[in-house]
Scaffold this active site. Structure first.
Site, short mmCIF file in Angstrom:
data_model
loop_
_atom_site.label_atom_id
_atom_site.label_comp_id
_atom_site.label_asym_id
_atom_site.label_seq_id
_atom_site.Cartn_x
_atom_site.Cartn_y
_atom_site.Cartn_z
N LYS A 84 0.83 -1.20 0.00
CA LYS A 84 0.00 0.00 0.00
C LYS A 84 0.87 1.25 0.00
O LYS A 84 1.93 1.29 0.65
CB LYS A 84 -0.91 -0.04 1.22
CG LYS A 84 -1.99 1.02 1.28
CD LYS A 84 -2.90 0.77 2.47
CE LYS A 84 -4.00 1.81 2.57
NZ LYS A 84 -4.91 1.53 3.70
N SER A 162 -9.79 1.68 2.23
CA SER A 162 -8.68 2.50 1.75
C SER A 162 -7.57 1.64 1.16
O SER A 162 -6.73 2.13 0.42
CB SER A 162 -8.14 3.38 2.87
OG SER A 162 -7.46 2.63 3.82
N SER A 186 -10.14 -1.52 6.86
CA SER A 186 -9.54 -1.45 5.54
C SER A 186 -8.67 -2.63 5.15
O SER A 186 -8.11 -2.62 4.07
CB SER A 186 -8.74 -0.16 5.39
OG SER A 186 -9.64 0.90 5.26
#
Length: 619
Positions: A84, A162, A186
């Site tokens: 991420k 997210s 998330s």
């Protein structure tokens, strides 16, 4: 060496590592194949923030040299993965999914990436995310530099949370696994929406040093993989003490599910209402079938229910108080207006209205929540609940259940609320308590995946892994994957219920947006929990807003009223200069947004001291 064929993109970590050791193909061949696939298909899902082909191939050559010399590091050696974009990668942009940080560069890697590098893993790309991991409460999935995260099972649907880019990339076979983060859902949400296995570790088990902070006392980093076994292997590599993270527990995780107690000795808590009332008809059948499969595994069972607390408002207050401090400079400088989602801008600005009295009241209530949940686990070893009670929503639908005046309601309409609390608030409740959870695919509804979650006591991840492995040995939902490269792309036209943004982000009519736990399907963002040095990004050839080293090309001209997001990994345009065109909103007041239904007689409780020892402001 026979080379790499299509089937390798769906293999597990241990299967890929075994083929590398058997020299069926080299690590360079494997890495090049994954890089090609990532750069080719990630733009379809808006999943790629930064390609790391050059660095990955260099690492792959080192791995091949080590394997040739029988220097074996473990099952992650040579296996490609993605991370991420809130995790710092040195000398490359780390954008946190937001335009104001598009040129941000760190000198040191995040601790998680450093540990995976030491294990021999090959990082092939940074994956897209919702801007600032959803801090402030976003209204549309398009709140990201790369655009809305699209679901590989249906590109008109959202990939969730997210960590949307991580979910899309693993589900589409673009990486073997990915590192995501969770503040309030998330990791679990994209895992459920995309048919993945996601593991949220105990708070403090995995270092957040070098990761963007959204909430110092809520943020967690964990793996998103194809199977429970893969999650356990990755967690073993990334866990452990880290002096750079003041909240580090000092504990490590060792993958040893074989030493868990016999299933007949384990007691699982569940709430019957979670699996019946309030569920849509097409969702109810696969979830009930999953529960029946678990009931056939020999556990003891006990009906339980979450204590009656306002979990959402408490989490929102804690998150808002901490995020307001973390992003104070962004908000007061005016750069917050560069974000893509108008509702999120207003939400972040409202965080500065939170006072210490209300934050401490939330922390007192949080201590009560933690005490009551601790009592719940005196009687059970694990609890089980649906990860989400609906399938993925549309990628252009608003995320708020109650639409703003004049907006089109989300489709499909949410089911009727259940008559009992059950365990449906487990995402905010267990994040407030810092407990580990495991989400696994358990079936399909409307041709979209569903997930079931197991939750347990702190640092009891091996129990989750043992039960999850047995469930996946009895089912094959985790082995199913979408057809990548098929299906229509999402239209780039704006949602029909939006309008042009007002001249100023604060207007005076519609009701204030809910601050949304930064990711009730949204996730965790973080300004470095440690503080590596940053500097402006000044690469030699691409512009500072470019996220890869490939030469930018001029993309087709989109509709004039739609935000211009990068359409591919090799084809970038500058991030949008105007916020997302959503309905005008008012900045909520502190009381409107955060103080709802506090339990009586809480003023006599002393506030729970925070587990972090020092505040780290954004660089």
């Amino acid at each position: 060496m026979a080379g790499v064929d299509e089937s390798v993109f769906w293999l597990s970590i241990t299967e890929l590592n075994a083929k590398l050791r058997a020299k069926e193909f080299s690590c360079v061949e494997l890495t090049r194949a994954f890089c090609d696939r990532l750069e080719r298909y990630a733009p379809r899902y808006n999943a790629l923030a930064l390609t790391l082909r050059e660095e990955a191939l260099k690492k792959a050559k080192d791995v091949d040299s080590e394997i040739k010399k029988d220097r074996l590091r473990g099952p992650l050696q040579g296996v490609p993965y993605g991370a991420k974009d809130l995790l710092a990668y040195p000398n490359h942009p780390t954008t946190w999914g937001a335009k104001p940080y598009a040129g941000q560069v760190f000198d040191e890697p995040a601790t998680v990436l450093h540990k995976l590098d030491a294990a021999g893993a090959v990082l092939i790309g940074k994956l897209s995310m919702v801007e600032l991991a959803g801090g402030g409460g976003y209204m549309y999935p398009a709140a990201s530099l790369q655009g809305p995260g699209l679901n590989p099972w249906d590109t008109s649907k959202w990939s969730g949370g997210s960590s949307s880019g991580s979910g899309s990339a693993v589900a589409a076979g673009l990486t073997t696994y990915a590192i995501g983060s969770e503040t309030s859902g998330s990791i679990l949400t994209p895992a459920a929406y995309c048919g993945l296995t996601g593991l949220r570790p105990t708070y403090g088990l995995v270092s957040r040093a070098g990761a963007m902070a959204l909430s110092w006392t809520l943020d967690k980093i964990g793996p998103m993989c194809r199977s429970v076994e893969d999650c356990g292997l990755v967690l073993q590599a990334i866990s452990g003490k880290d002096a750079a993270d003041p909240a580090s527990s000092g504990k490590s995780y060792y993958y040893a599910p074989q030493y868990t107690r016999k299933f007949s000795d384990l007691k699982i808590g569940f709430a019957p209402s979670d699996w019946d009332s309030g569920l849509a008809a097409d969702v109810k059948a696969p979830l009930q079938a999953a529960l029946k499969e678990f009931q056939g595994m020999g556990f003891q069972w006990k009906e339980v229910e979450l204590p009656d607390f306002p979990y959402g408002p408490v989490l929102s207050m804690v998150l808002g108080g901490e995020a307001g401090s973390i992003f104070e400079e962004l908000i007061t400088s005016g750069k917050v207006d560069e974000l893509a989602d108008q509702h999120q801008i207003a939400g972040l600005k409202s965080y500065l209205d939170i006072n210490a009295r209300d934050y401490l009241k939330a922390m007192r209530v949080r201590s009560l929540i933690q005490a009551e949940i601790r009592k719940m686990f005196y009687d059970v070893d694990l609890i089980i609940a649906p990860t989400r009670t609906t399938v993925a929503s549309g990628a252009r639908d608003p995320l708020r259940r109650t639409p703003a005046p004049g907006a089109t309601p989300p489709s499909p309409a949410p089911p009727a609320a259940p008559t009992k609390r059950g365990l449906r608030d487990h995402v905010p409740a267990m994040n407030l308590a810092g407990l580990p959870a495991l989400s696994m695919p358990c079936g399909f509804a409307a041709n979209l995946p569903l997930g079931v979650s197991l939750i347990t006591r702190p640092f009891n991840e091996n129990a989750l892994v043992a039960v999850g492995r047995e469930y996946q040995a009895r089912t094959d939902w985790h082995k199913k994957h979408p057809k990548v490269g098929y299906g229509p792309r999402l239209s780039r036209s704006p949602p029909p219920h939006t309008q042009s943004p007002p001249a100023h982000p604060v207007a005076a009519s519609p009701p204030a947006p809910s601050p949304a736990p930064a990711d009730s399907s949204r996730n965790t963002a973080r300004t470095p929990h440690s503080s590596p040095r940053t500097r402006p990004y000044r690469p030699g050839t691409p512009s500072s807003s470019t996220h890869c080293r490939a030469k930018p090309q001029r993309p087709p001209t989109p509709p004039a009223d739609y935000p211009a997001h990068a359409p591919s990994a090799r084809q970038f345009r500058p991030p949008p200069s105007a916020p997302w065109p959503g309905p005008a909103v008012s900045a909520p007041t502190n009381r409107q947004r955060h103080c709802e239904s506090w339990p009586a007689n809480t003023d006599r409780w002393r506030p729970e001291p925070p587990s972090w020892k020092r505040c780290v402001l954004p660089a």
